[in-house]
Design an enzyme around this catalytic site. Structure first.
Site, mmCIF file in Angstrom:
data_model
loop_
_atom_site.group_PDB
_atom_site.id
_atom_site.type_symbol
_atom_site.label_atom_id
_atom_site.label_comp_id
_atom_site.label_asym_id
_atom_site.label_seq_id
_atom_site.Cartn_x
_atom_site.Cartn_y
_atom_site.Cartn_z
ATOM 1 N N HIS A 143 45.729 41.034 33.311
ATOM 2 C CA HIS A 143 45.134 40.399 32.136
ATOM 3 C C HIS A 143 45.807 40.958 30.886
ATOM 4 O O HIS A 143 46.385 42.035 30.904
ATOM 5 C CB HIS A 143 43.625 40.646 32.104
ATOM 6 C CG HIS A 143 42.874 39.819 33.098
ATOM 7 N ND1 HIS A 143 41.830 38.988 32.751
ATOM 8 C CD2 HIS A 143 43.016 39.687 34.440
ATOM 9 C CE1 HIS A 143 41.365 38.383 33.820
ATOM 10 N NE2 HIS A 143 42.066 38.798 34.863
ATOM 11 N N HIS A 175 47.763 41.055 39.607
ATOM 12 C CA HIS A 175 46.910 40.117 38.872
ATOM 13 C C HIS A 175 46.542 40.807 37.563
ATOM 14 O O HIS A 175 45.631 41.642 37.519
ATOM 15 C CB HIS A 175 45.668 39.800 39.708
ATOM 16 C CG HIS A 175 44.675 38.914 39.018
ATOM 17 N ND1 HIS A 175 44.525 37.576 39.339
ATOM 18 C CD2 HIS A 175 43.769 39.170 38.049
ATOM 19 C CE1 HIS A 175 43.569 37.057 38.587
ATOM 20 N NE2 HIS A 175 43.092 38.006 37.790
ATOM 21 N N CYS A 180 36.452 37.627 33.888
ATOM 22 C CA CYS A 180 35.351 37.733 34.834
ATOM 23 C C CYS A 180 34.023 37.614 34.102
ATOM 24 O O CYS A 180 33.767 38.363 33.145
ATOM 25 C CB CYS A 180 35.424 39.071 35.575
ATOM 26 S SG CYS A 180 34.020 39.389 36.658
ATOM 27 N N ARG A 234 40.728 28.674 38.812
ATOM 28 C CA ARG A 234 39.613 29.492 39.298
ATOM 29 C C ARG A 234 39.249 30.556 38.276
ATOM 30 O O ARG A 234 38.204 30.512 37.639
ATOM 31 C CB ARG A 234 39.966 30.121 40.654
ATOM 32 C CG ARG A 234 38.761 30.685 41.431
ATOM 33 C CD ARG A 234 38.341 32.066 40.981
ATOM 34 N NE ARG A 234 39.379 33.068 41.151
ATOM 35 C CZ ARG A 234 39.278 34.313 40.706
ATOM 36 N NH1 ARG A 234 38.183 34.713 40.066
ATOM 37 N NH2 ARG A 234 40.258 35.173 40.868
ATOM 38 N N ASP A 235 40.122 31.503 38.072
ATOM 39 C CA ASP A 235 39.828 32.611 37.162
ATOM 40 C C ASP A 235 39.725 32.135 35.719
ATOM 41 O O ASP A 235 38.969 32.685 34.921
ATOM 42 C CB ASP A 235 40.933 33.673 37.296
ATOM 43 C CG ASP A 235 40.515 35.019 36.738
ATOM 44 O OD1 ASP A 235 39.397 35.134 36.205
ATOM 45 O OD2 ASP A 235 41.301 35.972 36.837
ATOM 46 N N ASN A 292 43.843 36.076 31.429
ATOM 47 C CA ASN A 292 44.962 36.532 32.243
ATOM 48 C C ASN A 292 46.257 36.466 31.449
ATOM 49 O O ASN A 292 46.325 35.861 30.386
ATOM 50 C CB ASN A 292 45.118 35.614 33.466
ATOM 51 C CG ASN A 292 43.920 35.648 34.386
ATOM 52 O OD1 ASN A 292 42.792 35.430 33.970
ATOM 53 N ND2 ASN A 292 44.159 35.905 35.646
#
Length: 323
Positions: free
Chosen positions: A220, A218, A251, A26-27, A260
Site C-alpha cells: 500500500h 502486496h 482494509c 476486491r481490495d 494500494n
C-alpha cells in the site's frame, strides 16, 4: 562526454517478466461506500483483461453482511470474458467461502490470516491458531474443485493495533501454508507500514528458511513509499506484485487504511526499468479513468494524470514566457 551520451541512448536492459496482479476489484472496492453494479464490474474486468492484465483478484467470498460491495461474487465471475492466459482469484477466508468458490470458475482461492492476533480477530473474527487449524479443510475443499489454494498474510510489515510484527510470526504462518503444500504466499502491507528495511528483512528471512516459497508483495502507498518498496522487492528477486486500479484500496477492518500501490504507476515503473509486464499502459490508464467516472471521485494514480513519459505535447499548446 561521449560515454555519457552513449549510455543515455541505450534502452533499459531486459530484466525479465514481472507478474502484476490486479486487486482493485476486491481490495479496492471493499472499502468504497458507492456500490458498483455487477454489470459495470464485469465491463471493467473485461477491459482489464483486454489491456493485458492476466492475473486478477476479482472478488471475495466474504459474508455479504460484512462487505456488501462484494455480495455479487458469483454473478461477476460468471460474466467475465477470459483469454487463454487469464487466471482469476478470489479471497476465501473460511470453509463457507471455499464452498461458494467451488461452484464458480475461479482458478485460485486465497486463504487469509493476519500476522498479528488483534488484526486477525478484527478482520476474520477469530484467533490466529483458529485460522491455522482451518487451513487444511479450506485447502482440501478448493483442491477437490480444481482450484489452487494460495496463501495470504495480512499486516506482515506492521499492525495498526500492535505495532511492529516479529518476523518469526510471519515465518510461522508461511510455514503453516508450506506444510499444506501451498507455495505461493502473498505478503500483505495492509496499512502501508512497510519500509525498505523491513521489506528486505522479511523477504530474506523467508527465503533463508523457506526457499521454495514464491513471494508476492502486496503493498500500500499509505505513507508514500509503496514504489520504493517495489524496488527493494525487485532487488531481492521478487517477481510478483499486487496493485490496484487508480490506487484504490484499503482494509475496512484496520485503522488508517488507504489505497494500494497503483496499477498504472507500477506498470510504468516496471516498463521504464526494463521489465516486461505484458500490459498495455495506455489501456490500463483508460481503465483507471473509467473506474474514476464510476466512483465519481478523483483517484490517486499519478500516471493516469500525466501519461507515459514520452507522451509529448504540441509546443503551441503552451504559452510562451513573456519578457
Amino acid at each position: 562526454m561521449n560515454q555519457v551520451l552513449a549510455a543515455e541512448s541505450v534502452a533499459p536492459a531486459a530484466n525479465g517478466r514481472i507478474q502484476v496482479t490486479e486487486v482493485g476489484m476486491r481490495d479496492g472496492l471493499q472499502i468504497e461506500s458507492r456500490l458498483i453494479p455487477a454489470e459495470q464490474k464485469i465491463d471493467l474486468l473485461n477491459d482489464m483483461i483486454a489491456s493485458g492484465i492476466s492475473h486478477i483478484e476479482v472478488t471475495s467470498f466474504v459474508s455479504p453482511k460484512a462487505v456488501p460491495q462484494l455480495a455479487d461474487a458469483e454473478q461477476v465471475i460468471g460474466g467475465i470474458r477470459r483469454r487463454e492466459d487469464t487466471y482469476l482469484m478470489a479471497l476465501v477466508p473460511n470453509l463457507r467461502a471455499a464452498e461458494r468458490a467451488a461452484n464458480t470458475s475461479v482458478d485460485g482461492g486465497v486463504l487469509l490470516c493476519s500476522a498479528s492476533e488483534t488484526h486477525n480477530r478484527k478482520n476474520l473474527n477469530r484467533g490466529i491458531d483458529e485460522s491455522i487449524a482451518a487451513f487444511g479443510e479450506v485447502a482440501a475443499c478448493l483442491r477437490a474443485a480444481g482450484i489452487e489454494p494460495l496463501g495470504g498474510l495480512a499486516v506482515v510489515f506492521g499492525c495498526p493495533f500492535e505495532g511492529d510484527v516479529p518476523v518469526r510470526d510471519v515465518l510461522r504462518l508461511a510455514q503453516s501454508y508450506a506444510d499444506l503444500g501451498i507455495h505461493h504466499v502473498t505478503l500483505g502491507d495492509t496499512t502501508g507500514m512497510a519500509t525498505p528495511v523491513n521489506v528486505r528483512n522479511v523477504i530474506r528471512t523467508l527465503r533463508g528458511e523457506l526457499p521454495d516459497i514464491d513471494i508476492t508483495l502486496h503493498l500500500h502507498n499509505t505513507r508514500g513509499v509503496g514504489l520504493a518498496n517495489v524496488l527493494v522487492g525487485l532487488e531481492e528477486g521478487v517477481r510478483r506484485f499486487d496493485a490496484s486500479v487508480g490506487g484504490l484500496g484499503g482494509c475496512p477492518f484496520a485503522a488508517g487504511a488507504t489505497g494500494n500501490i497503483c496499477t498504472e504507476d507500477l506498470v510504468y515503473l516496471l516498463q521504464e526499468s526494463g521489465y516486461e509486464t505484458g500490459i498495455d499502459l495506455d489501456k490500463a490508464i483508460a481503465v483507471a479513468h473509467k473506474m474514476e467516472r464510476l466512483l465519481e471521485k478523483p483517484l490517486a494514480g499519478q500516471v493516469m494524470r500525466a501519461g507515459p513519459r514520452l507522451a509529448l505535447h504540441a509546443a503551441d499548446a503552451v504559452r510562451t514566457a513573456a519578457g
